[in-house]
Design a protein around this motif. Structure first.
Motif, mmCIF file in Angstrom:
data_model
loop_
_atom_site.group_PDB
_atom_site.id
_atom_site.type_symbol
_atom_site.label_atom_id
_atom_site.label_comp_id
_atom_site.label_asym_id
_atom_site.label_seq_id
_atom_site.Cartn_x
_atom_site.Cartn_y
_atom_site.Cartn_z
ATOM 1 N N GLU A 160 0.829 -1.207 0.000
ATOM 2 C CA GLU A 160 0.000 0.000 0.000
ATOM 3 C C GLU A 160 0.864 1.258 0.000
ATOM 4 O O GLU A 160 0.596 2.216 -0.744
ATOM 5 C CB GLU A 160 -0.924 0.000 1.214
ATOM 6 C CG GLU A 160 -1.848 1.207 1.278
ATOM 7 C CD GLU A 160 -2.733 1.212 2.514
ATOM 8 O OE1 GLU A 160 -3.591 2.123 2.618
ATOM 9 O OE2 GLU A 160 -2.571 0.329 3.379
ATOM 10 N N ASP A 163 2.619 1.535 -3.485
ATOM 11 C CA ASP A 163 1.661 1.925 -4.537
ATOM 12 C C ASP A 163 1.344 3.415 -4.456
ATOM 13 O O ASP A 163 1.287 4.114 -5.478
ATOM 14 C CB ASP A 163 0.374 1.110 -4.410
ATOM 15 C CG ASP A 163 0.512 -0.303 -4.962
ATOM 16 O OD1 ASP A 163 1.444 -0.529 -5.743
ATOM 17 O OD2 ASP A 163 -0.307 -1.163 -4.594
ATOM 18 N N LYS A 164 1.136 3.926 -3.247
ATOM 19 C CA LYS A 164 0.858 5.359 -3.076
ATOM 20 C C LYS A 164 2.067 6.194 -3.493
ATOM 21 O O LYS A 164 1.919 7.240 -4.142
ATOM 22 C CB LYS A 164 0.489 5.654 -1.623
ATOM 23 C CG LYS A 164 -0.883 5.157 -1.208
ATOM 24 C CD LYS A 164 -1.178 5.527 0.237
ATOM 25 C CE LYS A 164 -2.575 5.072 0.649
ATOM 26 N NZ LYS A 164 -2.881 5.416 2.060
ATOM 27 N N SER A 165 3.246 5.735 -3.118
ATOM 28 C CA SER A 165 4.456 6.478 -3.471
ATOM 29 C C SER A 165 4.699 6.455 -4.971
ATOM 30 O O SER A 165 5.078 7.472 -5.571
ATOM 31 C CB SER A 165 5.662 5.878 -2.732
ATOM 32 O OG SER A 165 6.823 6.619 -3.004
ATOM 33 N N ALA A 167 2.445 6.202 -7.313
ATOM 34 C CA ALA A 167 1.471 7.111 -7.930
ATOM 35 C C ALA A 167 1.869 8.564 -7.735
ATOM 36 O O ALA A 167 1.756 9.389 -8.654
ATOM 37 C CB ALA A 167 0.078 6.854 -7.339
ATOM 38 N N ALA A 168 2.371 8.894 -6.537
ATOM 39 C CA ALA A 168 2.787 10.273 -6.255
ATOM 40 C C ALA A 168 3.967 10.675 -7.129
ATOM 41 O O ALA A 168 3.991 11.791 -7.683
ATOM 42 C CB ALA A 168 3.144 10.425 -4.781
ATOM 43 N N TYR A 327 3.818 11.109 0.290
ATOM 44 C CA TYR A 327 4.276 9.835 -0.268
ATOM 45 C C TYR A 327 5.296 10.014 -1.395
ATOM 46 O O TYR A 327 5.560 9.087 -2.151
ATOM 47 C CB TYR A 327 3.093 8.971 -0.738
ATOM 48 C CG TYR A 327 2.347 8.356 0.425
ATOM 49 C CD1 TYR A 327 2.763 7.154 0.989
ATOM 50 C CD2 TYR A 327 1.246 9.001 0.982
ATOM 51 C CE1 TYR A 327 2.088 6.600 2.073
ATOM 52 C CE2 TYR A 327 0.568 8.466 2.064
ATOM 53 C CZ TYR A 327 1.000 7.256 2.607
ATOM 54 O OH TYR A 327 0.346 6.713 3.675
#
Length: 385
Positions: A160, A163-165, A167-168, A327
């Protein structure tokens, strides 16, 4: 790890009885080079891991204790008369029997791909089945030649975050970065050590980028500068000190820009998620991930080079510092060593790389020098027709 190390692939150019009655000895492959990475750390075993029918088997008591099973006769119960073991951990109960593919998890039968065996006086058990029965995520990483084992809940937590990082970082519009790499390469009678520094500025909205690389060049340290703008690449010739220009087709320019911008840095895969754990960061706004895991993209880039026929990672360690609020990646660190075969010559190498990011989505402009009057290949010939 995507596009994290442009200069890494450039540097590569300058630079693996007694068996039980039911198995023949040739069926068992001793694999001392197989790494077992549990909770981000590489574990070592006195008894060598083995491969049977494509499955990794590990010495019973050693792997169970590394998986968190308490090492006593109440949690690891060996029955010598029937050559079986019963394992207790929390609410899990596992029953295995030597030379039997039928196992039991909480008294429910399960058919194994490979049975536990006796090998050189030791009981070996299938690592994947036992780990998964204890609530672990098990991943095989062929590039690192490693089995990575992680608590399922922790695996999901790391995934999780990554994935957030990812996307950022992919949504970044502007960024600056600095990278330093120390690398050594050795062969019989040959040893080379060198440092490489690289910094860059990227504006993904305007598709403009500046790169500056300091690296060994014909025995001397040279600074190589490049600008990318409007389907043009401008590069300072390190020998003449003059700017040279090249017009690129839009598709080629887009590919080259994306390969070199160093902002899409995470290749989120199961091996990366299984090999990292959360550590204490330097400040409260930091998520620090670290572990003995490998960044796949480096190997992929090396294998694309026709001069590299074989490439193996022996050891690898990475740290990823992520801003807890945005992130976005603050810093990446990698330390790895291994071997590679280039033009039939085997070289040992080690590399330490640090990459830091700043001015993420910052208020800065990339100012190009005055390139008026620079000769562009193809234009002079067209003007004389």
């Amino acid at each position: 790890m995507k596009k994290f190390i442009l200069c890494f692939s450039l540097c590569l150019l300058v630079l693996f009885f007694a068996a039980p009655f039911s198995y023949a000895a040739d069926d068992i492959l001793e694999s001392p080079n197989v790494k077992i990475i549990i909770d981000g750390k590489t574990d070592t075993y006195t008894d060598v891991p083995i491969i049977l029918n494509g499955r990794t088997l590990l010495p019973l008591r050693a792997v169970l204790t590394n998986l968190g099973v308490q090492n006593d006769d109440q949690h690891i119960i060996w029955n010598g008369s029937e050559q079986s073991v019963t394992i207790y951990k929390n609410s899990a109960k596992i029953y295995l029997k030597v030379n039997s593919k039928e196992a039991y998890v909480n008294d429910a039968p399960v058919i194994l791909d490979v049975s536990p065996i006796l090998y050189k006086g030791r009981t070996y058990i299938p690592a994947r089945f036992v780990a998964q029965s204890l609530g672990k995520k098990v991943v095989w990483d062929g590039s690192l030649n490693a089995v990575l084992i992680r608590d399922e809940s922790e695996f999901n937590k790391i995934k999780e975050i990554l994935d957030k990082s990812d996307a950022a970082m992919n949504s970044l519009k502007k960024a600056k970065f600095n990278m330093d790499m120390n690398m050594s390469m050795a062969q019989t009678g040959f040893n080379m050590n060198f440092d490489i520094g690289m910094r860059g500025e990227v504006d993904k909205t305007k598709k403009v980028m500046y790169l500056s690389m300091n690296m060994p060049f014909f025995g001397q340290d040279k600074n190589i500068e490049s600008y990318f703008s409007d389907n043009m690449q401008y590069t300072m010739n390190p020998l003449t000190g003059e700017w040279e220009a090249e017009t690129l087709p839009p598709e080629e320019y887009e590919e080259l820009f994306n390969e070199n911008d160093n902002t899409s840095v995470l290749d989120v895969n199961d091996a990366l998620c299984a090999g990292l754990l959360i550590a204490n960061g330097a400040n409260t706004d930091e998520i620090l991930l670290k572990g003995n895991v490998y960044m796949d993209e480096i190997l992929n880039k090396a294998n694309k080079d026709k001069n590299i026929s074989e490439y193996k990672i022996v050891q690898s360690y990475i740290e990823i510092s992520i801003n807890k609020n945005t992130y976005l990646v603050n810093k990446l660190y990698m330390d790895m060593n291994g071997t590679m075969v280039a033009e039939n010559a085997e070289l040992q190498f080690s590399a330490k790389v640090t990459c830091t990011y700043s001015d993420l989505n910052g208020d800065f402009e990339i100012i190009l020098p005055d390139f008026d009057g620079i000769a562009i290949p193809g234009e002079t010939e067209q003007n004389t027709l």
